[in-house]
Design an enzyme around this catalytic site. Sequence first.
Site, PDB file in Angstrom:
ATOM      1  N   SER A 362       0.854  -1.194   0.000  1.00  0.00           N
ATOM      2  CA  SER A 362       0.000   0.000   0.000  1.00  0.00           C
ATOM      3  C   SER A 362       0.887   1.240   0.000  1.00  0.00           C
ATOM      4  O   SER A 362       1.880   1.310   0.726  1.00  0.00           O
ATOM      5  CB  SER A 362      -0.883   0.003   1.246  1.00  0.00           C
ATOM      6  OG  SER A 362      -1.545   1.254   1.323  1.00  0.00           O
ATOM      7  N   TYR A 454     -11.202  14.593  -0.675  1.00  0.00           N
ATOM      8  CA  TYR A 454     -10.486  14.284  -1.919  1.00  0.00           C
ATOM      9  C   TYR A 454      -9.933  15.572  -2.548  1.00  0.00           C
ATOM     10  O   TYR A 454      -8.778  15.623  -2.983  1.00  0.00           O
ATOM     11  CB  TYR A 454     -11.489  13.599  -2.849  1.00  0.00           C
ATOM     12  CG  TYR A 454     -10.980  13.112  -4.168  1.00  0.00           C
ATOM     13  CD1 TYR A 454     -10.189  11.976  -4.260  1.00  0.00           C
ATOM     14  CD2 TYR A 454     -11.345  13.769  -5.354  1.00  0.00           C
ATOM     15  CE1 TYR A 454      -9.752  11.514  -5.490  1.00  0.00           C
ATOM     16  CE2 TYR A 454     -10.919  13.307  -6.584  1.00  0.00           C
ATOM     17  CZ  TYR A 454     -10.125  12.175  -6.653  1.00  0.00           C
ATOM     18  OH  TYR A 454      -9.697  11.723  -7.877  1.00  0.00           O
TER      19      TYR A 454
HETATM   20  P1  NAI Z   1      -9.052   3.077 -10.351  1.00  0.00           P
HETATM   21  O1  NAI Z   1      -9.849   2.773  -9.140  1.00  0.00           O
HETATM   22  O2  NAI Z   1      -9.333   2.289 -11.574  1.00  0.00           O
HETATM   23  O3  NAI Z   1      -7.505   2.987 -10.055  1.00  0.00           O
HETATM   24  C1  NAI Z   1      -6.940   3.270  -8.823  1.00  0.00           C
HETATM   25  C2  NAI Z   1      -6.078   2.090  -8.418  1.00  0.00           C
HETATM   26  O4  NAI Z   1      -5.376   2.405  -7.225  1.00  0.00           O
HETATM   27  C3  NAI Z   1      -6.876   0.851  -8.124  1.00  0.00           C
HETATM   28  O5  NAI Z   1      -6.460  -0.217  -8.947  1.00  0.00           O
HETATM   29  C4  NAI Z   1      -6.618   0.568  -6.649  1.00  0.00           C
HETATM   30  O6  NAI Z   1      -6.596  -0.815  -6.316  1.00  0.00           O
HETATM   31  C5  NAI Z   1      -5.295   1.234  -6.430  1.00  0.00           C
HETATM   32  N1  NAI Z   1      -5.074   1.603  -5.044  1.00  0.00           N
HETATM   33  C6  NAI Z   1      -5.958   2.149  -4.182  1.00  0.00           C
HETATM   34  N2  NAI Z   1      -5.390   2.339  -2.987  1.00  0.00           N
HETATM   35  C7  NAI Z   1      -4.118   1.918  -3.080  1.00  0.00           C
HETATM   36  C8  NAI Z   1      -3.028   1.869  -2.181  1.00  0.00           C
HETATM   37  N3  NAI Z   1      -3.169   2.295  -0.927  1.00  0.00           N
HETATM   38  N4  NAI Z   1      -1.850   1.391  -2.601  1.00  0.00           N
HETATM   39  C9  NAI Z   1      -1.702   0.942  -3.875  1.00  0.00           C
HETATM   40  N5  NAI Z   1      -2.729   0.947  -4.769  1.00  0.00           N
HETATM   41  C10 NAI Z   1      -3.915   1.428  -4.371  1.00  0.00           C
HETATM   42  O7  NAI Z   1      -9.264   4.638 -10.656  1.00  0.00           O
HETATM   43  P2  NAI Z   1      -8.632   5.626 -11.709  1.00  0.00           P
HETATM   44  O8  NAI Z   1      -9.718   6.477 -12.188  1.00  0.00           O
HETATM   45  O9  NAI Z   1      -7.814   4.904 -12.670  1.00  0.00           O
HETATM   46  O10 NAI Z   1      -7.730   6.528 -10.753  1.00  0.00           O
HETATM   47  C11 NAI Z   1      -6.358   6.753 -10.931  1.00  0.00           C
HETATM   48  C12 NAI Z   1      -6.000   8.083 -10.313  1.00  0.00           C
HETATM   49  O11 NAI Z   1      -6.582   9.143 -11.067  1.00  0.00           O
HETATM   50  C13 NAI Z   1      -6.476   8.289  -8.886  1.00  0.00           C
HETATM   51  O12 NAI Z   1      -5.491   8.968  -8.154  1.00  0.00           O
HETATM   52  C14 NAI Z   1      -7.686   9.179  -9.049  1.00  0.00           C
HETATM   53  O13 NAI Z   1      -7.957   9.925  -7.894  1.00  0.00           O
HETATM   54  C15 NAI Z   1      -7.253  10.035 -10.214  1.00  0.00           C
HETATM   55  N6  NAI Z   1      -8.338  10.677 -10.927  1.00  0.00           N
HETATM   56  C16 NAI Z   1      -9.148   9.960 -11.755  1.00  0.00           C
HETATM   57  C17 NAI Z   1     -10.139  10.623 -12.467  1.00  0.00           C
HETATM   58  C18 NAI Z   1     -10.972   9.910 -13.434  1.00  0.00           C
HETATM   59  O14 NAI Z   1     -11.749  10.600 -14.162  1.00  0.00           O
HETATM   60  N7  NAI Z   1     -10.908   8.610 -13.539  1.00  0.00           N
HETATM   61  C19 NAI Z   1     -10.400  12.056 -12.282  1.00  0.00           C
HETATM   62  C20 NAI Z   1      -9.438  12.727 -11.452  1.00  0.00           C
HETATM   63  C21 NAI Z   1      -8.461  12.035 -10.790  1.00  0.00           C
END
Ligand code: NAI
Length: 713
Positions: A362, A454
Amino acid sequence: MALNLDSIGKKIGPLTKEYGWKDVILYALGVGAGFDELEYCYENRLKVIPSFAIAAIFDFLAQAGLTSNVNLAGVLHGEQDLIFHNPIPPEGKLITEGAITHMYDKGKEKGALVIAEGDTYHSNGQKLFTNILTIFGRLDGGFGGPESPKETVEFPDRPPDFEEIAYPSENQPLIYRLSGDIFALHVDPDFAKASGFEKPIMHGLCTHGYACRAVIKHLFPGEPERMTRFRNRFSRTLYPGAPIKTQIWKIEEGKALFRTLNADTGDVAIDRGIAEWVSKAELEKRSKGGWIRFDDRVAIVTGAGGGLGKAYALELAERGAKVVVNDLGGARDGTGAGTSMADAVVAEIKAAGGEAVANYDSVSTPEGGDAIVKAAVDAFGRVDILINNAGILRDKSLIKMEPSEWDAIMAVHLNGAYNVTRPAFIKMREQGYGRIIMTTSAAGLYGNFGQCNYSAAKMALIGMVNTLKAEGEKHNIKVNAIAPVAATRLTDDILPPDLQDKLKPEFVTPLVLYLCSDKCPVTGAVYNSGMGCYNKAEVITGPGVTLGSADKLPTPEEVAAHMDGIKSLQGAKLYANATAAVGALFDAVAAGPTQATPAPPAAEQKPQLTVQGVFDNIGNAFRSDKAAGVDVVFQFKISGPTGGDWHVIVKDQKCQVSSGAHAKPTTTIVMGDEDFVAMIGGKLNAMQAYTSGKLKIEGDLMKSQLIEKLFKF
Ligand code: NAI
């Protein structure tokens, strides 16, 4: 004269060299190519012999020698290692930059080694090759430096798999020298004699070119662009005209050892040769991937088990990076854990021929951060790229948000970025190279209802970027932030499902990869990215106004009176850091108080009138010259969501406004909020409002008519 030990690490270059097809062919003729390798000699189908890479940047070798202050009377080209990143085009401009990286001491009588390394780019932006060269200073030993690392190449105990004999002409050095190395030793008989030779000798780099041709001819004929490495030691000099034999042992697919010797005497001229090459399929794959490549780069992508992180990891690996796929494998809110998400992405990368390892720690603890970086170093030896991407959501409006939900978001997004970036930054500083991406969000940059945890964490990352850009600058560590918009499990109940295709994470990837590449000149920037639209977000600062002085503090009323100037962004500036921004504040104060509120810019819309705004501004609207002898209290009772009670006392040509009801008003105005604003704004005639019942007047009706005379809005 002694070696200049301070020259270690000092930049050499950029050195530029324009070249065209005639230079390429001249080099080929200089190293013995002819009709049977027409691809090196005919401009209509020209290919470049890879060893041209050192001949073409001979200036770099010369600069390294001069900068190190090696004694030129005893200097020899000791070893040469060429690493090819992309095929060399037959013309263009080469830009080379590098440094002396090491100096080794072999002992007083034995000499010293000066190692220099340079990267060469083509004017089309492609990184073409890296040169690692060793200058042997025969007369510079015993300076007390470290010993050189012992390396050796064991040739297999069997006859060579291939042999190539060539018969360089007696005049070969006269042609070769036209490619850049015009040292008199290779042309002037007197100079050669004075240096202890019978006659001018072959250039070591000329023999090197013969060896390179021989290796290509036997291992991947006609396809010099497949060569990825050509390394050797120069051991003995040759006289022109001596027949040379290159012996080649293919030790595995893509790797061979070689040496080149005087075919008459058996003296080895080029020793410890290593050649590496890629398959045709691999070459095609590389060229399909475009010229932004990550070969030999090691990337960590946190949260790469799905969504955006997975898209980044796959594309980085596709373009040659070795990737640590980190993912905790939990649920969207961060609960739970598992290995399958990261494992699946690693399997996908490997199936496509890439290199990756999984990590399940993590990001939310310092131990986790250390372990993630350690995974990269253990598997691949370094860390060049870090994409802080892991993320979770715990959305609630402020009042409903429990401390645990606040803390969980801070732990992953903000602390997570700190926990992984710190150990990675330490490695990057040691290496003198790094690219870091923070993942922010529109929710942080602009705000979003129900996401104050957030938003706060995501905006804090911008603060980190602003400071790390300064801390990384002199170590070639670039730190940027992106605010993505993409359909992932994080947004599946937020973004419209019919736009899934347009919202593919793969639209965000190109910008992230560019920012992670060695071509990226940007640091400290924030970009929005989604659906193929990319733009920059910035904090800008307006010129503002200066009020008061050391002996007269400004009042809130003065601030109110100058709000137009204070909030104006006309002429706004970007400041590189806090010092520059605070400096501008000092400059403004030194220039003295602002005399008058600057007029709002023409393009700026007039602020919308509100009931509260009318009473805030009543002091400015009051015309004291019309108030001689007037003594009256106006009570306003304004209904509606933006309404309220205010009373205005006009006496002694002064006007005072207070909220609430007055005990003894002279006249009371009763109206709805929208009608009141329309009337004050000149959109509703007062008489019409009265006759239509929108305006009710209680108390002294006549005195109400004074309002129009006393106030000009
Ligand atoms: P997602 O949920 O598909 O990917 C996030 C990944 O981070 C997941 O696979 C999860 O298992 C992993 N994760 C969570 N906590 C963790 C930890 N403590 N240690 C290691 N891995 C961990 O979501 P997405 O959308 O791909 O998000 C990626 C990033 O983009 C995030 O930081 C999110 O806040 C940011 N973001 C996404 C947006 C969007 O439109 N999808 C908009 C703005 C920001």
